[in-house]
Design an enzyme around this catalytic site. Structure first.
Site, PDB file in Angstrom:
ATOM      1  N   GLU A 165       0.368  -1.757   0.046  1.00  0.00           N
ATOM      2  CA  GLU A 165       0.342   0.482  -0.142  1.00  0.00           C
ATOM      3  C   GLU A 165       0.259   1.189  -0.397  1.00  0.00           C
ATOM      4  OE1 GLU A 165      -3.450   0.743  -0.056  1.00  0.00           O
ATOM      5  OE2 GLU A 165      -4.218  -1.342   0.090  1.00  0.00           O
ATOM      6  N   SER A 184     -23.022 -27.318  54.341  1.00  0.00           N
ATOM      7  CA  SER A 184     -22.399 -27.773  55.366  1.00  0.00           C
ATOM      8  C   SER A 184     -21.045 -26.866  55.363  1.00  0.00           C
ATOM      9  CB  SER A 184     -22.040 -28.771  55.315  1.00  0.00           C
ATOM     10  OG  SER A 184     -23.201 -29.320  55.912  1.00  0.00           O
TER      11      SER A 184
END
Length: 787
Positions: A85, A347
């Protein structure tokens, strides 16, 4: 040339000044003018592990795969994108006039737009403006924005912005998303061919992408590879192999290793962020596999949900987070993150009470505690197996998770004090008052999350581990649950406590008791393996079998598991031992073993203990061994169960003091002895008095306590019910005659219980046995509407 310019300036001074001021104004605007962020588009939420491995991601709000920008761009992609590019990217300042002039001439000769001449920075500017048609005006605007971008960002930052926002075909935006969607891995792991493929996609993302226009896409990629070969980036072999690589096919599915955590974090304000967690991708993947392998076993009992955490004890960081079973369908709440859900604790709070009582000087580790029928204002706890032991060492009561000793211990210790400790341990979801929870707190009467409970258990192990490495002072991080996000792995808004909630000594004996619990059937025989890791673990089962928990800790790891139905539906057999513990041990199986924790000697003292009761030894106790116990344990009373009696030569009868032979005798209360003797055949009952004198300890009222308020229940039809009074006699064959306020009620044998409906108010109960021995017991009756 210079002379002509000077001459022009003399004749066009005004224009020159205007031009100069314009340049200065443009520069000032570009350099210092207010500037909004280039991109405000929504982002995907991305979850990474501790080494930046992708765990999962969501699409952005607009349906695009658009990851948040990262700080760096892989070098291979930088080379490819600049060669394709903008070969002069590192030389210009956003605009390259030569490229614009060349593009204009090419377009003029072709009669159409064949080249834009834009630099990478100008393309970034165009992307930031959104869709727009090509024109000289727009090109000028892009050039000005490009100048502004260059003045305010480094080249590396510009490349990062471009890579994060460039379109890569379909609904894929940004290099990160493109690498995962088109190649199934991160940008850092892409080949030259793959980087070249991605570099050419932003040029025409709607026309060319994998699966669309493959011939043209391959041609562009190969031209770029040829360019890289020409400039010497690729040698002959690399170039040849790169051209032979196939194009990607259909998009890859992104990893979804922690979907529930990802959703939870996104809903907690982390949407659109790149989140680096403390998870380990390999461990997370194996944990998911183990949970999924375990799923059919749960579904066979119509149990559809499970959750698990693996926590590194030393750092408090979560390494694996399974929010729910991976294959759980939506109609079974498969989308719900159970790790954060509040469920009945069963528990699981008992170890904290045990440790708190040890450090408060109310218990010694193996001190006998009562396990007998108990009622407190209508609340009658029962053990899971519906049996009583009479008297049991406190450590064994914890290991066996007996409810009755725990409730009795909570009543003695205090619900308020216990709540303070639980909250100091990070269990902030337990936020109601002591009156709200009552004594049911210790049996699952409170709700909490796997997140907080796992953190609290891990904190216990961390305190002990830090002590063993010389860290005798507690830190705030020792007592709070871990956080998943590495950047905030420690709470910052909580003051470091001046007094630790639990001492290392109390934790040591708590975990020691929990490490002696027999493992599930699948793990039977574990003690026979010398290399077996010492794991302290606790299970929990909620009322109605709606929740099954198992949490285990070693010195290195904490594994917390919950199984059940998110809907709250209970199932027979859904218990912590059967439904959660096997999965917990499977998860422990994938973890490196620890070394074990050392006893915190500086917090221990030597004491001589009664070998029978676990209390401090009295003068009448058998000779016991010296043991190391928590220092506060020296405040506990000496053994109350050994006393000297006088017996005849046969030791079958007691005689008055001064006669016979004095011997120490282990004497339990009638209520304790009734159940203890059944389980201990070697227990010797207290011999009867030969003289027939009264024995004031022969009987005991189990319920109600002396002076207690006895609640009379109301039946379903609204009528007044009855309360059951229960007593125990040392002689299992004794008859007991019942008298209430002077009125004879009846006689009982062996099982001394009677249902009564006395009027409201104070009452006096008298019990008499066959030998004329009697006890008197007072209580107050109240009906439910008078409470």
């Amino acid at each position: 040339m210079m002379a002509r310019m000077v001459e022009w300036l003399r004749g066009n001074r005004r224009k020159a000044v205007i031009a100069l001021l314009s340049v200065i104004a443009v520069y000032a605007w570009a350099r210092w003018g207010p500037m909004d962020p280039l991109f405000s588009t929504p982002r995907s939420t991305v979850l990474l592990d501790r080494k930046d491995e992708l765990l999962g991601a969501t699409t952005a709000a607009d349906g695009q795969w658009r990851f948040p920008a990262r700080g760096d761009v892989p070098e291979r992609f930088v080379v490819c994108i600049t060669q394709f590019e903008d070969r002069h990217f590192f030389e210009h300042h956003g605009v390259r006039l030569q490229s614009l002039v060349r593009a204009a001439r090419q377009n003029q000769r072709a009669g159409r737009t064949v080249s834009g001449g834009s630099t990478l920075t100008m393309q970034l500017a165009r992307m930031s403006r959104g869709p727009s048609h090509r024109s000289y005006v727009n090109k000028l605007v892009e050039a000005l924005i490009a100048l502004r971008i260059e003045l305010r960002n480094s080249k590396q930052e510009i490349l990062a912005l471009y890579a994060a926002n460039a379109p890569f075909g379909g609904n894929v935006v940004g290099l990160d998303a493109a690498a995962w969607r088109w190649f199934g891995r991160s940008p850092d792991q892409l080949t030259w061919s793959e980087c070249a493929t991605l570099a050419v996609l932003p040029n025409a993302p709607s026309a060319l992408y994998p699966g669309k226009g493959d011939a043209a896409l391959r041609a562009k990629r190969d031209r770029l590879l040829d360019r890289l070969h020409l400039v010497g980036t690729l040698d002959d072999t690399e170039w040849s192999l790169a051209r032979e690589e196939p194009l990607p096919g259909k998009p890859h599915a992104l990893p979804m290793l922690a979907p529930h955590l990802l959703t939870t974090l996104r809903n907690k304000g982390r949407s659109g962020e790149r989140i680096t967690s403390t998870l380990s991708a390999p461990m997370q993947s194996r944990a998911m596999e183990i949970c999924e392998h375990y799923a059919p076993r749960l579904r066979a009992n119509e149990v559809h949900n499970a959750a698990a955490l693996i926590i590194d004890v030393a750092s408090g960081e979560v390494r694996a987070y399974v929010g729910n079973l991976p294959s759980c369908p939506a109609d079974k709440a498969g989308h719900v993150d159970i790790v954060r859900a509040h469920r009945s604790t069963g528990s699981l709070l008992k170890p904290f009470l045990y440790a708190d009582m040890l450090q408060s000087g109310e218990l010694l580790p193996d001190m006998l505690v009562a396990d007998v029928p108990t009622q407190y204002e209508g609340f009658a706890p029962r053990n899971f197996d519906e049996h009583f032991s009479g008297a049991v060492p406190a450590s064994v009561a914890l290991a066996r998770s007996l409810n009755v000793p725990a409730v009795r211990g909570l009543r003695r210790h205090g619900v308020d004090r216990t709540l303070q400790t639980l909250r100091a341990m990070g269990l902030t979801s337990i936020d109601q008052s002591a009156a709200h929870y009552g004594l049911a707190l210790i049996m699952g009467g409170a709700e909490c999350s796997l997140w907080e409970l796992g953190g609290a258990y891990a904190s216990m192990a961390r305190v002990l581990d830090n002590y063993g490495r010389g860290g005798t002072r507690y830190r705030g991080s020792d007592i709070h649950p871990p956080l998943v996000i590495a950047t905030t792995a420690r709470p910052t808004d909580t003051a470091e406590p001046a007094v630790p909630p639990l001492t290392a000594a109390s934790i040591f004996f708590t975990l020691k008791a929990l490490s002696e619990v027999d493992r599930p059937t699948d793990e039977q025989g574990w003690k026979s393996f010398a290399h077996s890791e010492r794991i302290a673990w606790k299970t929990g089962t909620s009322m109605g079998h709606r929740d099954a928990w198992a949490i285990g800790v070693s010195d290195r790891w904490c594994v917390a598991v919950w199984t059940g139905n998110a809907s709250g539906e209970g199932r027979p057999g859904l218990t912590g031992t059967l439904a959660a513990a096997p999965l917990m041990f499977d998860l422990f199986g994938l973890l490196p073993a620890g070394q074990g924790s050392e006893a915190p000697e500086e917090e221990l003292v030597s004491a001589t203990l009664c070998p029978r009761s676990g209390h401090l030894a009295g003068v009448e106790c058998p000779v016991g061994d010296t043991a190391r116990v928590p220092a506060p344990g020296l405040r506990t009373p000496v053994c109350p169960y050994h006393r000297t009696i006088h017996v005849d030569a046969t030791q079958r009868w007691r005689v008055p003091a001064g006669e016979g032979t004095p011997v120490p005798w282990f004497v339990l209360s009638p209520s304790m002895e009734r159940y203890y003797a059944v389980l201990h055949p070697d227990h010797r009952h207290l011999p009867p008095l030969r003289s027939g004198e009264s024995d004031e300890v022969a009987m005991e009222v189990l319920y109600p306590d002396a002076g207690a308020r006895l609640l009379i229940p109301t039946e379903l039809d609204g009528s007044r019910g009855k309360a059951v009074i229960e007593a125990a006699h040392r002689d299992p064959h004794a008859h007991v005659h019942w008298d209430l306020d002077g009125t004879f009620l009846g006689t009982t044998l062996s099982d001394h219980r009677m249902a009564l409906d006395p009027p409201d108010g104070p009452h006096k109960l008298t019990l008499t046995d066959d030998h004329g021995r009697s006890i008197r017991h007072s209580f107050v009756v109240v009906s439910r509407d008078q409470r």
